[in-house]
Scaffold this motif. Structure first.
Motif, short mmCIF file in Angstrom:
data_model
loop_
_atom_site.label_atom_id
_atom_site.label_comp_id
_atom_site.label_asym_id
_atom_site.label_seq_id
_atom_site.Cartn_x
_atom_site.Cartn_y
_atom_site.Cartn_z
N ALA A 79 53.45 -29.52 -14.27
CA ALA A 79 53.84 -28.45 -13.36
C ALA A 79 52.64 -27.59 -12.96
O ALA A 79 51.64 -27.51 -13.65
CB ALA A 79 54.90 -27.57 -14.02
N VAL A 80 52.77 -26.96 -11.80
CA VAL A 80 51.81 -25.96 -11.35
C VAL A 80 52.57 -24.66 -11.13
O VAL A 80 53.78 -24.59 -11.32
CB VAL A 80 51.10 -26.41 -10.05
N SER A 81 51.85 -23.61 -10.75
CA SER A 81 52.48 -22.30 -10.52
C SER A 81 53.23 -21.83 -11.76
O SER A 81 54.39 -21.40 -11.69
CB SER A 81 53.43 -22.36 -9.32
N CYS A 82 52.57 -21.94 -12.91
CA CYS A 82 53.24 -21.56 -14.15
C CYS A 82 52.31 -20.75 -15.05
O CYS A 82 52.26 -20.96 -16.26
CB CYS A 82 53.76 -22.80 -14.88
N THR A 83 51.55 -19.84 -14.44
CA THR A 83 50.79 -18.87 -15.23
C THR A 83 51.78 -17.95 -15.93
O THR A 83 52.99 -17.95 -15.63
CB THR A 83 49.88 -18.03 -14.33
N TYR A 84 51.28 -17.13 -16.84
CA TYR A 84 52.15 -16.17 -17.52
C TYR A 84 52.78 -15.24 -16.48
O TYR A 84 53.99 -14.98 -16.52
CB TYR A 84 51.35 -15.37 -18.54
N TYR A 85 51.96 -14.75 -15.56
CA TYR A 85 52.44 -13.85 -14.51
C TYR A 85 53.57 -14.49 -13.70
O TYR A 85 54.62 -13.89 -13.48
CB TYR A 85 51.27 -13.47 -13.60
N GLU A 126 44.68 -12.54 -14.11
CA GLU A 126 44.97 -13.80 -14.80
C GLU A 126 44.73 -14.93 -13.82
O GLU A 126 45.10 -14.84 -12.65
CB GLU A 126 46.42 -13.84 -15.27
N SER A 127 44.10 -15.98 -14.28
CA SER A 127 43.85 -17.14 -13.42
C SER A 127 44.70 -18.31 -13.87
O SER A 127 44.94 -18.50 -15.06
CB SER A 127 42.37 -17.53 -13.44
N GLY A 128 45.18 -19.07 -12.89
CA GLY A 128 45.98 -20.25 -13.19
C GLY A 128 45.10 -21.49 -13.21
O GLY A 128 44.10 -21.58 -12.51
N ILE A 129 45.48 -22.45 -14.03
CA ILE A 129 44.72 -23.70 -14.16
C ILE A 129 45.61 -24.86 -13.75
O ILE A 129 46.77 -24.93 -14.13
CB ILE A 129 44.25 -23.91 -15.61
N SER A 130 45.07 -25.76 -12.96
CA SER A 130 45.83 -26.93 -12.53
C SER A 130 44.89 -28.10 -12.33
O SER A 130 43.78 -27.95 -11.84
CB SER A 130 46.57 -26.65 -11.22
N MET A 131 45.35 -29.29 -12.73
CA MET A 131 44.56 -30.50 -12.51
C MET A 131 44.62 -30.94 -11.06
O MET A 131 43.84 -31.76 -10.61
CB MET A 131 45.07 -31.64 -13.40
N PHE A 132 45.58 -30.41 -10.30
CA PHE A 132 45.86 -30.96 -8.99
C PHE A 132 45.45 -30.08 -7.82
O PHE A 132 45.30 -30.54 -6.71
CB PHE A 132 47.36 -31.25 -8.88
N LYS A 133 45.27 -28.79 -8.06
CA LYS A 133 44.86 -27.91 -6.98
C LYS A 133 44.19 -26.68 -7.57
O LYS A 133 44.30 -26.41 -8.76
CB LYS A 133 46.06 -27.50 -6.12
N THR A 178 38.43 -18.77 -6.79
CA THR A 178 39.60 -19.44 -7.35
C THR A 178 39.51 -19.39 -8.87
O THR A 178 38.55 -18.88 -9.44
CB THR A 178 39.68 -20.90 -6.88
N SER A 179 40.52 -19.95 -9.52
CA SER A 179 40.57 -19.89 -10.98
C SER A 179 39.44 -20.66 -11.65
O SER A 179 39.14 -20.44 -12.82
CB SER A 179 41.91 -20.44 -11.47
N THR A 210 35.29 -18.80 -12.91
CA THR A 210 35.52 -17.77 -13.94
C THR A 210 34.37 -16.78 -14.05
O THR A 210 34.60 -15.58 -14.21
CB THR A 210 35.76 -18.44 -15.30
N GLN A 211 33.14 -17.24 -13.98
CA GLN A 211 32.00 -16.34 -14.12
C GLN A 211 31.91 -15.38 -12.95
O GLN A 211 31.67 -14.18 -13.13
CB GLN A 211 30.70 -17.13 -14.27
N ARG A 212 32.09 -15.89 -11.74
CA ARG A 212 32.04 -15.03 -10.55
C ARG A 212 33.20 -14.04 -10.57
O ARG A 212 33.03 -12.86 -10.23
CB ARG A 212 32.09 -15.87 -9.28
N ALA A 213 34.38 -14.51 -10.97
CA ALA A 213 35.54 -13.62 -11.03
C ALA A 213 35.31 -12.50 -12.04
O ALA A 213 35.62 -11.33 -11.77
CB ALA A 213 36.79 -14.42 -11.41
N LYS A 214 34.74 -12.83 -13.20
CA LYS A 214 34.48 -11.83 -14.23
C LYS A 214 33.45 -10.80 -13.74
O LYS A 214 33.60 -9.59 -13.98
CB LYS A 214 33.96 -12.52 -15.49
N ALA A 215 32.42 -11.27 -13.04
CA ALA A 215 31.39 -10.36 -12.53
C ALA A 215 31.98 -9.39 -11.51
O ALA A 215 31.68 -8.18 -11.52
CB ALA A 215 30.25 -11.16 -11.91
N ILE A 216 32.84 -9.91 -10.63
CA ILE A 216 33.48 -9.05 -9.63
C ILE A 216 34.43 -8.07 -10.30
O ILE A 216 34.46 -6.88 -9.96
CB ILE A 216 34.24 -9.93 -8.60
#
Length: 279
Positions: free
Chosen positions: A65-71, A159-166, A220-221, A224-230
């Motif tokens: 499944a996708v679209s299944c982050t905690y949020y 929070e970032s979502g992880i997916s193998m497909f997108k 995107t998710s 991670t490094q760029r997201a953390k810096a921002i």
């Protein structure tokens, strides 16, 4: 040719697959409106719940499944709860993403309580939900803050979502922490409450700024490094802005300056209106 088309079709189905949602309702109640308040208590929250037990709900991996982050799955559980007429969710099991699944898998009990607000630990910012003194549930820290009438504890996170497909999405939330926010008895007046509300509103402004910067930078998710810096940059800006607000208004004592800040904050919220929600 058919084989290629078949695999292509299957791949589309897999990518579009949503988490599997399940309900087990033991008491039938009328559904709640789509925007009705539903409070979520996590596993570590040991509050005693006084209300009707409605049943159990679950969000699990339906198979890649996708679209299944905690949020996202919390939003899914809230929809199930409202449909069942429940306004309080108590998480009983939470499996974080692992090598078997990229989903946050959740199980919960749901209840119908008289006043869900009394159970709130965090309040997500909303234009329709202004703070009240009942939201300040913490014990006043008069030792470290002897001259302070009230203290607002708010912040934002992502929070970032992880997916193998997108590419996964990044979700940003601004929240008010009820148990870390407090007021002394002589501070309970409308004017002080307005000052504290602006602190929360400023947090929301910078949450929207964070969404905008992440969007403009096409983060995107996987970044991670760029997201953390921002995130760190925007969070530091937020802290400086909160300090400036208290300094210039003298913690709300300078009424004319306080009113100027209220006008500025209203303008900035409108400026970033497009980024008030996660896209």
């Amino acid at each position: 040719m058919k084989k290629v088309n078949l695999y292509f079709f299957i791949s589309i189905v897999v990518v579009a697959c949503s988490p599997k949602l399940k309900s087990n309702i033991v008491q039938t109640l009328s559904p709640l409106s789509d925007n009705a308040l539903v409070v979520v208590l996590d596993i570590s929250d040991n509050q005693s719940i006084i209300g009707k037990a409605v049943g159990t709900i679950e969000a699990k991996d339906g198979g890649l499944a996708v679209s299944c982050t905690y949020y996202e799955n919390i939003l899914n559980l809230k929809k199930l709860a409202r449909k069942a007429g429940a306004n309080l969710i108590k998480i009983t099991e939470h499996k974080t993403p692992d090598k078997w699944s990229s989903c946050h898998r959740l199980k919960a009990k749901i209840y119908s309580v008289t006043n869900p607000k009394q159970y709130e630990i965090q309040i997500e910012w909303s234009a329709d939900r202004k703070l009240t003194w009942k939201d300040f549930k913490g014990k006043p820290d008069t030792i470290n803050h002897p001259n302070t009438l009230a203290m607002t504890n708010s912040g934002f996170g992502y929070e970032s979502g992880i997916s193998m497909f997108k590419e996964g999405k990044i979700f940003v939330q601004s929240v008010f922490n009820t148990n870390e926010s407090w007021v002394v008895p002589k501070g309970k007046n409308d004017y002080v409450l307005r000052h504290e509300q602006i602190h929360f509103d400023i947090t929301e402004i910078y949450s929207r700024k964070l969404r905008k910067v992440l969007t403009d930078a096409k983060i995107t998710s996987s970044d991670t490094q760029r997201a953390k810096a921002i995130f760190d940059k925007i969070f530091n800006e937020l802290q400086k802005r909160q300090d400036k607000y208290d300094r210039e208004t003298k913690y709300g004592d300078k009424k004319e300056t306080q009113e100027n800040w209220e006008a500025i904050v209203e303008i900035e919220l409108a400026k970033y209106e497009f980024y008030k929600e996660n896209k």
